[in-house]
Motif scaffolding. Structure first.
Motif, short mmCIF file in Angstrom:
data_model
loop_
_atom_site.label_atom_id
_atom_site.label_comp_id
_atom_site.label_asym_id
_atom_site.label_seq_id
_atom_site.Cartn_x
_atom_site.Cartn_y
_atom_site.Cartn_z
N GLY A 1 -0.72 -22.95 -29.93
CA GLY A 1 -1.17 -23.80 -28.84
C GLY A 1 -2.56 -23.39 -28.38
O GLY A 1 -3.49 -24.21 -28.35
N LEU A 2 -2.71 -22.11 -28.06
CA LEU A 2 -3.98 -21.55 -27.61
C LEU A 2 -4.29 -20.33 -28.47
O LEU A 2 -3.49 -19.39 -28.51
CB LEU A 2 -3.89 -21.15 -26.14
N ALA A 3 -5.42 -20.36 -29.17
CA ALA A 3 -5.86 -19.23 -30.01
C ALA A 3 -7.12 -18.64 -29.40
O ALA A 3 -8.11 -19.35 -29.21
CB ALA A 3 -6.12 -19.69 -31.43
N LEU A 4 -7.07 -17.34 -29.07
CA LEU A 4 -8.20 -16.64 -28.45
C LEU A 4 -8.58 -15.46 -29.34
O LEU A 4 -7.76 -14.56 -29.55
CB LEU A 4 -7.81 -16.14 -27.06
N THR B 1 1.51 -24.57 -18.98
CA THR B 1 2.73 -24.87 -19.71
C THR B 1 2.35 -25.12 -21.17
O THR B 1 1.53 -26.00 -21.45
CB THR B 1 3.43 -26.11 -19.15
N ILE B 2 2.91 -24.32 -22.07
CA ILE B 2 2.58 -24.42 -23.50
C ILE B 2 3.89 -24.59 -24.26
O ILE B 2 4.78 -23.73 -24.21
CB ILE B 2 1.82 -23.17 -23.97
N GLY C 1 1.95 -15.86 -15.52
CA GLY C 1 2.55 -17.00 -14.84
C GLY C 1 2.62 -18.27 -15.64
O GLY C 1 2.68 -19.37 -15.08
N ASN C 2 2.64 -18.16 -16.97
CA ASN C 2 2.73 -19.35 -17.82
C ASN C 2 4.17 -19.66 -18.21
O ASN C 2 5.01 -18.75 -18.27
CB ASN C 2 1.90 -19.14 -19.09
N ASP C 3 4.45 -20.92 -18.50
CA ASP C 3 5.72 -21.34 -19.10
C ASP C 3 5.47 -21.65 -20.56
O ASP C 3 4.67 -22.53 -20.88
CB ASP C 3 6.26 -22.58 -18.40
#
Length: 449
Positions: free
Chosen positions: A156-159, A170-171, A191-193
């Motif tokens: 979803g998110l690549a850093l 929310t991912i 604090g992510n879902d």
């Protein structure tokens, strides 16, 4: 003037005061460029990438935010410049991937901020040169908040080599990991879902071992699969690999195919205060060539195994396992069982203090101290173990190091409260009753069985 008259007058004056634009405009939007005022059209089915890219460049050059009002915007192949500040209305502003390339990327951008934007991959293939629906590399200050990232065919998110904060997002439905962070430079994930991802929840990795310092805290992670198979490289809620100094705390992690929190070759990791439910393999794992692990104050329920601090044969050593609750373990795991099997509360090997834990319902062993000759300098004291087939199993094979077992309370161990083991076979009676005089590497004292 009495108090009631004064308050009534104050309310009347406030009601009559003229509203100003500054008072009614959210602070985050002051000075923002409105994308629809510059030609973007909400809910237009056509690809609007060229105009969207131009507006991002204009806003960044002016050091102003770009605001997208509610609606659906179809875009692809967007490059985020330095000083990107993209704002939307959470739950209402949606970027939809048009396919044929990448969605959002940035490379060596000084500052990237995304807030209140949904980013929908639509399950469309991503190009080989990106690792996620949003892929940022070499960005020292990243802030991604209040966003929704969904339906990516990769992460979803690549850093890569990024610092900053990823919080309140929310991912979901990422084919690989929800968040993949490689060689971070001061990153907080809070604090992510994160849910329904194919192979991982949060990955904190380094290509070569080194100080990392990522903080993963207060996230809710659920239903993480292992679609690509393996025996632990996939299927973990939080996976720390070669990254030193990482803190994993206060997360609620449930229904992972393998492990809630897995630290591999990670020094000085802290795994504290997490709730880990229904892990398919070991709920909390510190393994292979690590040095230093603090595993404390976690709650583990219905895992195949509770906590494992393992691989002294690969240099894994030095840990504290304290004040955890491990309960209601099961005997079935994601692959055929080995000699030790599933249904083990806590197992450790080298240079470890195990204290103050409560283990309730371990079908095989409550505590396992060492495996074959892989035992050195382990202390198990002040633990409460109930309803385990064997309360504490300690290795007594030739070459096993010292173990001290004291002041534990063991109840309902029908195959022995404390038993010396030669690999998977019992080598003694109940040492809680008979003592350990025949095994010079083991000291047993003041236990209640």
């Amino acid at each position: 003037m009495d108090r009631r008259s004064f308050l009534s007058g104050a309310v009347t004056v406030a009601a009559l005061a003229p509203a100003t634009a500054e008072a009614t405009e959210p602070p985050a939007l002051r000075g923002a460029i409105d994308g629809t005022a510059r030609g973007l059209t909400p809910d237009l089915p056509n690809n609007q990438s060229r105009l969207f890219q131009a507006l991002l460049q204009e806003a960044a050059a002016a050091n102003r935010p770009l605001f997208l009002p509610p609606g659906r915007y179809v875009v692809s192949n967007i490059v985020l410049p330095s000083s990107t500040r993209l704002l939307g209305i959470a739950g209402a502003t949606r970027l939809v991937f048009a396919g044929d390339g990448h969605m959002l990327t940035a490379d060596k951008a000084d500052r990237i901020a995304l807030d209140g934007v949904a980013i929908d991959g639509g399950g469309l293939p991503l190009a080989d040169y990106v690792e996620g629906l949003v892929h940022l590399a070499g960005c020292p200050v990243v802030r991604i908040a209040n966003c929704e990232i969904t339906a990516s065919t990769k992460a979803g998110l690549a850093l890569d080599r990024c610092g900053g904060r990823v919080e309140g997002n929310t991912i979901t439905q990422a084919r690989q990991a929800g968040i993949r962070a490689i060689e971070s430079t001061g990153l907080t994930v809070a604090g992510n879902d994160i849910a329904d991802c194919g192979n991982g929840g949060v990955l904190v990795w380094r290509w070569s071992a080194g100080e990392d310092g990522t903080i993963v805290s207060g996230n809710r992670i659920a239903r993480i699969g292992a679609e690509d198979g393996g025996t632990g490289e996939n299927g973990n809620g939080v996976n720390v690999f070669r990254a030193h100094g990482v803190i994993v705390s206060g997360n609620h992690i449930s229904d992972c195919a393998f492990t809630a929190v897995r630290a591999n070759a990670a020094n000085n990791v802290q795994i504290a205060g997490n709730t880990c439910l229904r892990s398919g393999e070991v709920a909390i794992f510190s393994e292979f060539g690590f040095s230093g692990a603090l595993i404390a104050n976690n709650i583990i329920e219905r895992a195949a195994n509770g906590i494992s601090v393992a691989n002294f044969d690969h240099g894994g050593r030095l840990a504290v396992v304290a004040n955890n609750i491990v309960r209601d373990l099961v005997t079935e795991g994601p692959y055929p069982t080995d000699d030790q099997g599933f249904g083990v509360g806590i197992s450790v090997e080298a240079d470890v203090a195990v204290s103050g834990n409560v283990i309730d319902g371990a079908p095989r062993f409550g505590l396992v101290l060492g495996w074959g000759p892989y035992l050195r300098d382990v202390s198990a004291s002040g633990n409460v173990i109930r309803d385990a087939a064997v309360g504490i199993a300690v290795s007594v094979v030739e070459g096993a190091g010292a173990a001290m077992i004291s002041d534990n309370l063991i109840s309902g161990a029908d195959r022995g409260a404390i038993v010396g083991m030669r690999w998977s076979e019992p080598a003694s009676g109940d040492l809680a009753l008979s003592g350990a005089e025949d095994f010079p590497n083991v000291t047993v004292s003041r236990n209640r069985a």
